[in-house]
Design a protein around this motif. Structure first.
Motif, PDB file in Angstrom:
ATOM      1  N   TYR A  12       0.840  -1.192   0.000  1.00 25.68           N
ATOM      2  CA  TYR A  12       0.000   0.000   0.000  1.00 25.68           C
ATOM      3  C   TYR A  12       0.877   1.244   0.000  1.00 25.68           C
ATOM      4  O   TYR A  12       1.829   1.369   0.761  1.00 25.68           O
ATOM      5  N   THR A  44      -3.275   1.058  11.650  1.00 23.86           N
ATOM      6  CA  THR A  44      -4.624   1.447  11.240  1.00 23.86           C
ATOM      7  C   THR A  44      -4.809   1.208   9.746  1.00 23.86           C
ATOM      8  O   THR A  44      -5.853   0.722   9.309  1.00 23.86           O
ATOM      9  N   THR A  45      -3.775   1.531   8.980  1.00 23.16           N
ATOM     10  CA  THR A  45      -3.840   1.312   7.534  1.00 23.16           C
ATOM     11  C   THR A  45      -4.095  -0.162   7.241  1.00 23.16           C
ATOM     12  O   THR A  45      -4.938  -0.505   6.409  1.00 23.16           O
ATOM     13  N   MET A  47      -5.596  -2.310   9.092  1.00 20.64           N
ATOM     14  CA  MET A  47      -6.994  -2.612   9.410  1.00 20.64           C
ATOM     15  C   MET A  47      -7.931  -2.102   8.329  1.00 20.64           C
ATOM     16  O   MET A  47      -8.875  -2.788   7.939  1.00 20.64           O
ATOM     17  N   ARG A  48      -7.668  -0.898   7.833  1.00 25.29           N
ATOM     18  CA  ARG A  48      -8.532  -0.336   6.790  1.00 25.29           C
ATOM     19  C   ARG A  48      -8.409  -1.119   5.493  1.00 25.29           C
ATOM     20  O   ARG A  48      -9.358  -1.236   4.728  1.00 25.29           O
ATOM     21  N   THR A  51     -10.645  -4.250   5.964  1.00 25.59           N
ATOM     22  CA  THR A  51     -12.087  -4.000   5.804  1.00 25.59           C
ATOM     23  C   THR A  51     -12.429  -3.622   4.360  1.00 25.59           C
ATOM     24  O   THR A  51     -13.579  -3.722   3.952  1.00 25.59           O
ATOM     25  N   SER A  53     -11.822  -0.516   3.170  1.00 24.93           N
ATOM     26  CA  SER A  53     -12.006   0.930   3.026  1.00 24.93           C
ATOM     27  C   SER A  53     -10.744   1.604   2.502  1.00 24.93           C
ATOM     28  O   SER A  53     -10.783   2.750   2.065  1.00 24.93           O
ATOM     29  N   ALA A  54      -9.614   0.892   2.497  1.00 21.78           N
ATOM     30  CA  ALA A  54      -8.437   1.356   1.763  1.00 21.78           C
ATOM     31  C   ALA A  54      -8.090   0.248   0.771  1.00 21.78           C
ATOM     32  O   ALA A  54      -8.318  -0.931   1.051  1.00 21.78           O
ATOM     33  N   LYS A  72     -16.457  -7.394   3.907  1.00 17.41           N
ATOM     34  CA  LYS A  72     -16.983  -6.442   4.900  1.00 17.41           C
ATOM     35  C   LYS A  72     -17.986  -7.102   5.832  1.00 17.41           C
ATOM     36  O   LYS A  72     -18.068  -6.758   7.006  1.00 17.41           O
ATOM     37  N   PHE A  77     -15.288  -3.478  12.425  1.00 24.01           N
ATOM     38  CA  PHE A  77     -14.165  -2.575  12.704  1.00 24.01           C
ATOM     39  C   PHE A  77     -14.612  -1.499  13.689  1.00 24.01           C
ATOM     40  O   PHE A  77     -15.709  -0.960  13.568  1.00 24.01           O
ATOM     41  N   GLU A  79     -15.040   1.598  14.310  1.00 24.42           N
ATOM     42  CA  GLU A  79     -15.042   2.955  13.758  1.00 24.42           C
ATOM     43  C   GLU A  79     -15.211   3.946  14.902  1.00 24.42           C
ATOM     44  O   GLU A  79     -16.075   3.759  15.755  1.00 24.42           O
ATOM     45  N   ASP A 151      -9.187  -0.830  16.912  1.00 26.99           N
ATOM     46  CA  ASP A 151      -8.055   0.062  16.656  1.00 26.99           C
ATOM     47  C   ASP A 151      -7.752   0.917  17.880  1.00 26.99           C
ATOM     48  O   ASP A 151      -8.492   1.848  18.186  1.00 26.99           O
TER      49      ASP A 151
END
Lengths: 239, 130
Positions: A12, A44-45, A47-48, A51, A53-54, A72, A77, A79, A151
């Motif tokens: 990433y 965090t990246t 984790m995203r 999910t 979302s990244a 998903k 997660f 949030e 997170d």
């Protein structure tokens, strides 16, 4: 025991800067896993990315599904409540969760909220940091999924709240589900972890059993974690 | 419960439960709390509690009854053996430390006797003043 999470050769970049590269990670069902690393290491990246979302390069499977929509549905997660205006009441947020997540179990939420002493009639603006985190944890664990991503649930939280949150995690974790908890201060969660994963230098530096560190290396988890940084980690500041 | 993070947690859970058995908090034949309850009470993970219990079952100090739970053994020989083990492991630690101070065996025995004599006295005084 099967895999709840399988990541292969994940990379990433953000603004052409490498955040994560060559990440391989497999987690089995029914575990509590600590995701450790310095601030900005990419926890965090990661984790995203899990999910969806990244978006990065490489393959991510959760409970055997790689397609983002299906993935998903297997992941809950933690949030933060940024999407909700401060005038919202806790109960309104709960209602929102119930509407958008078919796997949201209201009875489970109520039991956790009671245990964590969450007052549903309060506005988000009236919640302390610790109380806000309790709401987030109850919302996250009230969904019935295979993988929970928490997170940094303990950052900036007093020790009484922390203990309550830890108890609620132990009490309400479904047997077969796996929980990945990120933290940069390991001592506070060390006794509840099955395994630890350390993110360092854009990748997974270690994935090891918590009692293996104590048993085979005779070390405290914190000392082990710090020892990885002693012999010349690269010093470039990310972000 | 406070853990020493250098010692495997499953081992500390075992020791903790064995103390409860030997001090009579958990009587012979008593049912142990459910795994999840133990995990919450001790603030450790369910798998770690399970590992501790599996070892205790293998050592036959607790008996697992399918569908009913885990029970403390009623075998008195087994319990006596367990007590002996715990006493010896505590003594091993003290003995080791004192040996490092170059005390001979007889000096260690004499020191222990002196310690008991001295420790005994003030406690008796306290008891009188109670």
């Amino acid at each position: 025991m099967s895999n709840v999470l399988a990541i292969k050769d994940l990379a990433y970049k953000q603004n052409r800067k490498t955040i994560l590269s060559n990440v391989d990670l497999e987690l089995t069902t029914g575990k509590i896993v600590g995701l450790l690393g310095e601030n900005g290491a990419g926890k965090t990246t990661l984790m995203r990315l899990i999910t969806g979302s990244a978006k990065g390069k490489g393959a991510i499977e959760v409970s055997g599904d790689s397609e983002i929509a299906k993935r998903k549905s297997h992941v809950s997660f933690s949030e933060q409540l940024h999407g909700f205006s401060n005038g919202y009441k806790v109960d309104q947020v709960v209602h929102f969760y119930e509407t958008i997540y078919p796997d949201f179990d209201h009875a489970r939420y109520d039991a956790m909220a009671k245990f964590l002493q969450v007052d549903g009639t309060k506005k988000l603006s009236a919640l302390s940091k610790g109380m806000k985190e309790k709401v987030v944890i109850a919302l996250t664990l009230a969904r019935q999924t295979d993988l929970y991503l928490l997170d940094e649930p303990f950052s900036g939280i007093d020790s009484m709240s922390r203990k309550r949150i830890i108890s609620s995690i132990l009490q309400w974790k479904p047997d077969d589900a796996t929980i990945l908890i990120s933290d940069h201060y390991v001592t506070e969660i060390a006794p509840i972890l099955d395994e630890i994963v350390i993110v360092k230098d854009h990748g997974i530096a270690t994935h090891i059993g918590a009692d293996a560190i104590r048993d085979e290396k005779g070390m405290e988890i914190e000392d082990y974690y710090e020892s990885l940084y002693e012999d010349g980690g690269d010093a470039d500041d990310e972000i | 419960m406070k853990f020493d993070d250098k010692v495997p947690i499953y081992y500390q859970i075992k020791t903790y439960l064995y103390y409860d058995v030997l001090t009579g908090k958990l009587k012979p034949g008593a049912k142990l709390p459910a795994v999840r309850q133990l995990a919450v009470d001790l603030t450790v993970n369910v798998n770690t509690v399970q590992r501790a219990l599996t070892e205790m079952i293998a050592e036959k100090t607790i008996i697992s009854q399918r569908g009913k739970g885990n029970f403390v053994t009623e075998d008195q020989d087994k319990l006596a053996q367990l007590k002996e083990q715990l006493v010896m492991s505590q003594l091993a630690h003290v003995y080791d430390q004192l040996h490092r101070l170059n005390l001979s065996d007889s000096e260690i025995v004499a020191s222990l006797q002196r310690y008991i004599d001295q420790k005994g006295a003030p406690q008796d005084v306290e008891r009188i003043s109670d």
